[in-house]
Design a protein around this motif. Structure first.
Motif, PDB file in Angstrom:
ATOM      1  N   ILE A  86       0.928  -1.071  -0.032  1.00  0.00           N
ATOM      2  CA  ILE A  86      -0.112  -0.148  -0.122  1.00  0.00           C
ATOM      3  C   ILE A  86       0.767   1.438   0.048  1.00  0.00           C
ATOM      4  N   GLY A  87       1.967   1.194   0.918  1.00  0.00           N
ATOM      5  CA  GLY A  87       2.716   2.255   0.841  1.00  0.00           C
ATOM      6  C   GLY A  87       3.547   2.696  -0.466  1.00  0.00           C
ATOM      7  N   ALA A  88       3.804   1.589  -1.195  1.00  0.00           N
ATOM      8  CA  ALA A  88       4.329   1.561  -2.408  1.00  0.00           C
ATOM      9  C   ALA A  88       3.658   1.931  -3.603  1.00  0.00           C
ATOM     10  N   ASP A  89       2.221   1.956  -3.378  1.00  0.00           N
ATOM     11  CA  ASP A  89       0.973   2.293  -4.290  1.00  0.00           C
ATOM     12  C   ASP A  89       1.104   1.319  -5.256  1.00  0.00           C
ATOM     13  N   LEU A  90       0.918   0.033  -4.860  1.00  0.00           N
ATOM     14  CA  LEU A  90       0.856  -1.197  -5.922  1.00  0.00           C
ATOM     15  C   LEU A  90      -0.423  -1.630  -5.545  1.00  0.00           C
ATOM     16  N   ASP A  91      -0.802  -2.523  -6.582  1.00  0.00           N
ATOM     17  CA  ASP A  91      -2.218  -3.116  -6.465  1.00  0.00           C
ATOM     18  C   ASP A  91      -1.889  -4.531  -5.796  1.00  0.00           C
ATOM     19  N   GLY A  92      -2.255  -4.755  -4.654  1.00  0.00           N
ATOM     20  CA  GLY A  92      -2.016  -6.135  -4.309  1.00  0.00           C
ATOM     21  C   GLY A  92      -2.655  -7.297  -5.106  1.00  0.00           C
ATOM     22  N   ASP A  93      -3.655  -6.953  -5.643  1.00  0.00           N
ATOM     23  CA  ASP A  93      -4.258  -8.048  -6.631  1.00  0.00           C
ATOM     24  C   ASP A  93      -3.876  -8.304  -7.896  1.00  0.00           C
ATOM     25  N   ILE A  94      -2.781  -7.731  -8.330  1.00  0.00           N
ATOM     26  CA  ILE A  94      -1.987  -7.816  -9.494  1.00  0.00           C
ATOM     27  C   ILE A  94      -0.692  -8.870  -9.344  1.00  0.00           C
ATOM     28  N   GLY A  95      -0.769 -10.008  -9.376  1.00  0.00           N
ATOM     29  CA  GLY A  95       0.361 -10.836  -8.926  1.00  0.00           C
ATOM     30  C   GLY A  95       1.038 -11.396 -10.165  1.00  0.00           C
ATOM     31  N   VAL A  96       2.184 -12.080 -10.179  1.00  0.00           N
ATOM     32  CA  VAL A  96       2.844 -12.354 -11.024  1.00  0.00           C
ATOM     33  C   VAL A  96       2.701 -14.151 -11.175  1.00  0.00           C
ATOM     34  N   LEU A  97       2.911 -14.645 -10.270  1.00  0.00           N
ATOM     35  CA  LEU A  97       2.754 -16.211 -10.120  1.00  0.00           C
ATOM     36  C   LEU A  97       1.313 -16.710  -9.827  1.00  0.00           C
ATOM     37  N   ARG A  98       0.526 -15.786  -9.358  1.00  0.00           N
ATOM     38  CA  ARG A  98      -0.726 -15.962  -8.855  1.00  0.00           C
ATOM     39  C   ARG A  98      -1.750 -15.081  -9.508  1.00  0.00           C
ATOM     40  N   GLU A  99      -2.881 -15.345  -9.566  1.00  0.00           N
ATOM     41  CA  GLU A  99      -3.778 -14.508  -9.908  1.00  0.00           C
ATOM     42  C   GLU A  99      -5.094 -14.277  -8.787  1.00  0.00           C
ATOM     43  N   GLY A 100      -5.754 -13.120  -8.908  1.00  0.00           N
ATOM     44  CA  GLY A 100      -6.677 -12.923  -7.805  1.00  0.00           C
ATOM     45  C   GLY A 100      -6.342 -12.028  -6.554  1.00  0.00           C
ATOM     46  N   SER A 101      -7.346 -12.070  -5.659  1.00  0.00           N
ATOM     47  CA  SER A 101      -7.097 -11.417  -4.407  1.00  0.00           C
ATOM     48  C   SER A 101      -5.939 -11.532  -3.802  1.00  0.00           C
ATOM     49  N   MET A 102      -5.320 -10.394  -3.592  1.00  0.00           N
ATOM     50  CA  MET A 102      -3.877  -9.960  -2.957  1.00  0.00           C
ATOM     51  C   MET A 102      -2.996 -11.000  -3.270  1.00  0.00           C
ATOM     52  N   SER A 103      -2.917 -11.521  -4.773  1.00  0.00           N
ATOM     53  CA  SER A 103      -1.707 -12.307  -5.274  1.00  0.00           C
ATOM     54  C   SER A 103      -0.562 -11.795  -5.224  1.00  0.00           C
ATOM     55  N   LEU A 104      -0.321 -10.424  -5.535  1.00  0.00           N
ATOM     56  CA  LEU A 104       0.919  -9.766  -5.305  1.00  0.00           C
ATOM     57  C   LEU A 104       1.507 -10.003  -4.016  1.00  0.00           C
ATOM     58  N   VAL A 105       0.947  -9.888  -2.866  1.00  0.00           N
ATOM     59  CA  VAL A 105       1.227 -10.082  -1.550  1.00  0.00           C
ATOM     60  C   VAL A 105       1.601 -11.341  -1.467  1.00  0.00           C
ATOM     61  N   LEU A 106       1.089 -12.647  -1.893  1.00  0.00           N
ATOM     62  CA  LEU A 106       1.360 -13.729  -1.809  1.00  0.00           C
ATOM     63  C   LEU A 106       2.684 -14.265  -2.718  1.00  0.00           C
ATOM     64  N   ASP A 107       2.765 -13.453  -3.985  1.00  0.00           N
ATOM     65  CA  ASP A 107       4.159 -13.734  -4.738  1.00  0.00           C
ATOM     66  C   ASP A 107       5.214 -13.048  -3.750  1.00  0.00           C
ATOM     67  N   LEU A 108       5.019 -12.055  -3.223  1.00  0.00           N
ATOM     68  CA  LEU A 108       6.008 -11.260  -2.583  1.00  0.00           C
ATOM     69  C   LEU A 108       6.801 -12.020  -1.428  1.00  0.00           C
ATOM     70  N   ILE A 109       5.721 -12.635  -0.608  1.00  0.00           N
ATOM     71  CA  ILE A 109       6.053 -13.152   0.557  1.00  0.00           C
ATOM     72  C   ILE A 109       6.753 -14.443   0.392  1.00  0.00           C
ATOM     73  N   ASP A 110       6.509 -15.031  -0.796  1.00  0.00           N
ATOM     74  CA  ASP A 110       7.076 -16.413  -0.875  1.00  0.00           C
ATOM     75  C   ASP A 110       8.456 -16.513  -0.585  1.00  0.00           C
ATOM     76  N   PRO A 111       9.309 -15.918  -1.322  1.00  0.00           N
ATOM     77  CA  PRO A 111      10.847 -15.951  -1.114  1.00  0.00           C
ATOM     78  C   PRO A 111      11.298 -15.442   0.335  1.00  0.00           C
ATOM     79  N   LEU A 112      10.326 -14.795   1.389  1.00  0.00           N
ATOM     80  CA  LEU A 112      10.620 -14.370   2.584  1.00  0.00           C
ATOM     81  C   LEU A 112      10.231 -15.498   3.539  1.00  0.00           C
ATOM     82  N   LYS A 113       9.537 -16.323   3.267  1.00  0.00           N
ATOM     83  CA  LYS A 113       8.848 -17.178   4.195  1.00  0.00           C
ATOM     84  C   LYS A 113       9.938 -17.915   5.014  1.00  0.00           C
ATOM     85  N   ALA A 114      10.920 -18.387   4.215  1.00  0.00           N
ATOM     86  CA  ALA A 114      11.816 -19.433   4.969  1.00  0.00           C
ATOM     87  C   ALA A 114      12.694 -18.721   6.079  1.00  0.00           C
TER      88      ALA A 114
END
Length: 185
Positions: A86-114
């Protein structure tokens, strides 16, 4: 002191990594991402005490304490990443590997999970978690207060907002200014 990989698994993962640059469709990338994630959890489960019942990630409701702890940690990481997006003014629903609601969030947290969640969860699982630390009811696993407190303390130390912000800003700069996308693993 023991090898977590079965015969050929490590080589298989390295071959997946080598093949990524030759994949053409998003469906191929999604398939590789899912396969490697599934293998990761199955491999890491070999380092946990079998009495906890963790074999791999499962859908909710979770019937084992490790999946319950991972979900709590991923939820916290998800929330922190939402703030950055939100602070970077990005749309959280426009992902790369995923589609749909909050897909960008899910894509960006994947490499940080471990680094930010799994390390904390598996530390708690190996050092503190015992059979009386949770109760498996008919519907899901309930963690006791001692485990919840220890886990949230550990997650507060391991989830690094600055690393999340850098990742999100790097992504924004990669799409807005054609800069390389970098993730701090």
């Amino acid at each position: 002191g023991r090898n977590l990989y079965y015969e050929g698994e490590r080589e298989f993962l390295y071959n997946l990594l080598d093949d990524v640059e030759y994949l053409i469709t998003m469906e191929e990338l999604r398939r590789i991402q899912k396969l490697s994630a599934d293998m990761y959890y199955e491999t890491i489960s070999r380092s946990t005490n079998p009495i906890f019942g963790f074999r791999r990630r499962t859908p909710r409701p979770h019937k084992d304490p490790i999946n319950s702890m991972l979900s709590l940690g991923y939820s916290m990481l998800f929330g922190n990443c939402c703030v950055s997006i939100i602070g970077a003014d990005l749309d959280g629903d426009i992902g790369v590997l995923r589609e749909g609601s909050m897909s960008l969030v899910l894509d960006l947290i994947d490499p940080l999970k471990a680094k930010m969640v799994d390390s904390a969860v598996f530390k708690i699982a190996s050092e503190i978690l015992k059979e009386d630390s949770y109760d498996i009811g008919t519907k899901r696993c309930h963690l006791n207060d001692e485990i919840m407190d220890a886990l949230t303390d550990e997650l507060h130390m391991s989830i690094n907002q600055n690393d999340i912000d850098r990742c999100v800003l790097s992504y924004r700069d990669s799409i807005a200014e054609n800069q390389p996308f970098k993730i701090n693993y």
